[in-house]
Motif scaffolding. Structure first.
Motif, PDB file in Angstrom:
ATOM      1  N   ARG A   1       0.931  -1.233   0.117  1.00  0.00           N
ATOM      2  CA  ARG A   1       0.028   0.017   0.000  1.00  0.00           C
ATOM      3  C   ARG A   1       0.698   1.194   0.047  1.00  0.00           C
ATOM      4  O   ARG A   1       1.969   1.367   0.491  1.00  0.00           O
ATOM      5  CB  ARG A   1      -0.856  -0.224   1.213  1.00  0.00           C
ATOM      6  N   ASN A   2       0.486   2.064  -0.690  1.00  0.00           N
ATOM      7  CA  ASN A   2       1.189   3.401  -0.792  1.00  0.00           C
ATOM      8  C   ASN A   2       0.421   4.740   0.288  1.00  0.00           C
ATOM      9  O   ASN A   2      -0.035   5.472  -0.253  1.00  0.00           O
ATOM     10  CB  ASN A   2       1.038   3.906  -2.235  1.00  0.00           C
TER      11      ASN A   2
ATOM     12  N   VAL B   1      -0.479  12.393   0.961  1.00  0.00           N
ATOM     13  CA  VAL B   1      -0.168  13.465   0.188  1.00  0.00           C
ATOM     14  C   VAL B   1      -1.681  14.009  -0.512  1.00  0.00           C
ATOM     15  O   VAL B   1      -1.892  15.127  -0.745  1.00  0.00           O
ATOM     16  CB  VAL B   1       1.147  13.473  -0.673  1.00  0.00           C
ATOM     17  N   ILE B   2      -1.896  12.943  -1.090  1.00  0.00           N
ATOM     18  CA  ILE B   2      -3.318  13.104  -2.037  1.00  0.00           C
ATOM     19  C   ILE B   2      -4.420  13.811  -1.124  1.00  0.00           C
ATOM     20  O   ILE B   2      -5.210  14.793  -1.537  1.00  0.00           O
ATOM     21  CB  ILE B   2      -3.763  12.046  -2.676  1.00  0.00           C
ATOM     22  N   THR B   3      -4.728  13.053   0.067  1.00  0.00           N
ATOM     23  CA  THR B   3      -5.815  13.348   1.021  1.00  0.00           C
ATOM     24  C   THR B   3      -5.455  14.834   1.618  1.00  0.00           C
ATOM     25  O   THR B   3      -6.318  15.692   1.680  1.00  0.00           O
ATOM     26  CB  THR B   3      -5.744  12.527   2.015  1.00  0.00           C
TER      27      THR B   3
END
Length: 172
Positions: free
Chosen positions: A2-3, A9-11
């Motif tokens: 999992r990344n 960062v996206i959230t």
């Protein structure tokens, strides 16, 4: 695998973008309202200053009210013949002259109709010293009265002078 860092960062980026998307219009509205408040505050202060100046002028007028009343009596708004007749009759009786006749003359308008000059012919009878007193009373009255013409004659039998005065009485 999992990344998680990528999701974080996206959230986080989406959260910041959502915050800016929701708060930026409110921030602009707040700045706009602040500018309006400053403008209204400036207008209010200028109105207060203007009203203070007007209050100062009103105070000056109240201090000089007596002078304005003198001007009002010297140059009344209307020039009624009965008022003038009363003035001339009192002046004649105080000086010892007999006011035989009063005849109104033409009314002329000076300076675009703002000041009216009414001519009044007075026919008086009496002594020369009484006539001088009459002229003195007229001259010292509060009304603006000009004596335009004086003519007189002497009657031997009665030993009295007959005076004819043409006056100009001003009003507005």
């Amino acid at each position: 695998m999992r990344n998680y860092p990528l999701y974080i960062v996206i959230t986080f980026s989406l959260s910041l973008l959502l915050i800016f998307a929701l708060l930026l219009p409110e921030y602009r509205t707040l700045n706009y309202l602040k500018q309006n408040i400053f403008k209204k505050d400036f207008e209010l202060r200028s109105y207060e200053k203007h009203f203070q100046e007007l209050q100062g002028i009103l105070d000056e007028i109240k201090e000089k009210e007596e002078s304005f009343l003198k001007i009002e009596s010297a140059l009344p708004k209307d020039s009624s013949l009965t008022e003038l007749l009363n003035l001339f009759q009192k002046a004649a009786s105080r000086s010892g002259l007999i006011l035989e006749k009063v005849s109104p003359g033409p009314t002329s308008f000076i300076e675009k109709g703002e000041i009216k000059t009414s001519k009044v012919n007075l026919f008086l009878k009496g002594d020369y010293s009484d006539f001088k007193d009459f002229l003195s009373i007229i001259e010292s009255s509060a009304r603006l009265i000009e004596v335009d013409n004086i003519s007189f004659s002497y009657s031997e039998g009665k030993k009295l002078f007959n005076f004819n005065i043409i006056t100009g009485v001003h009003s507005y």
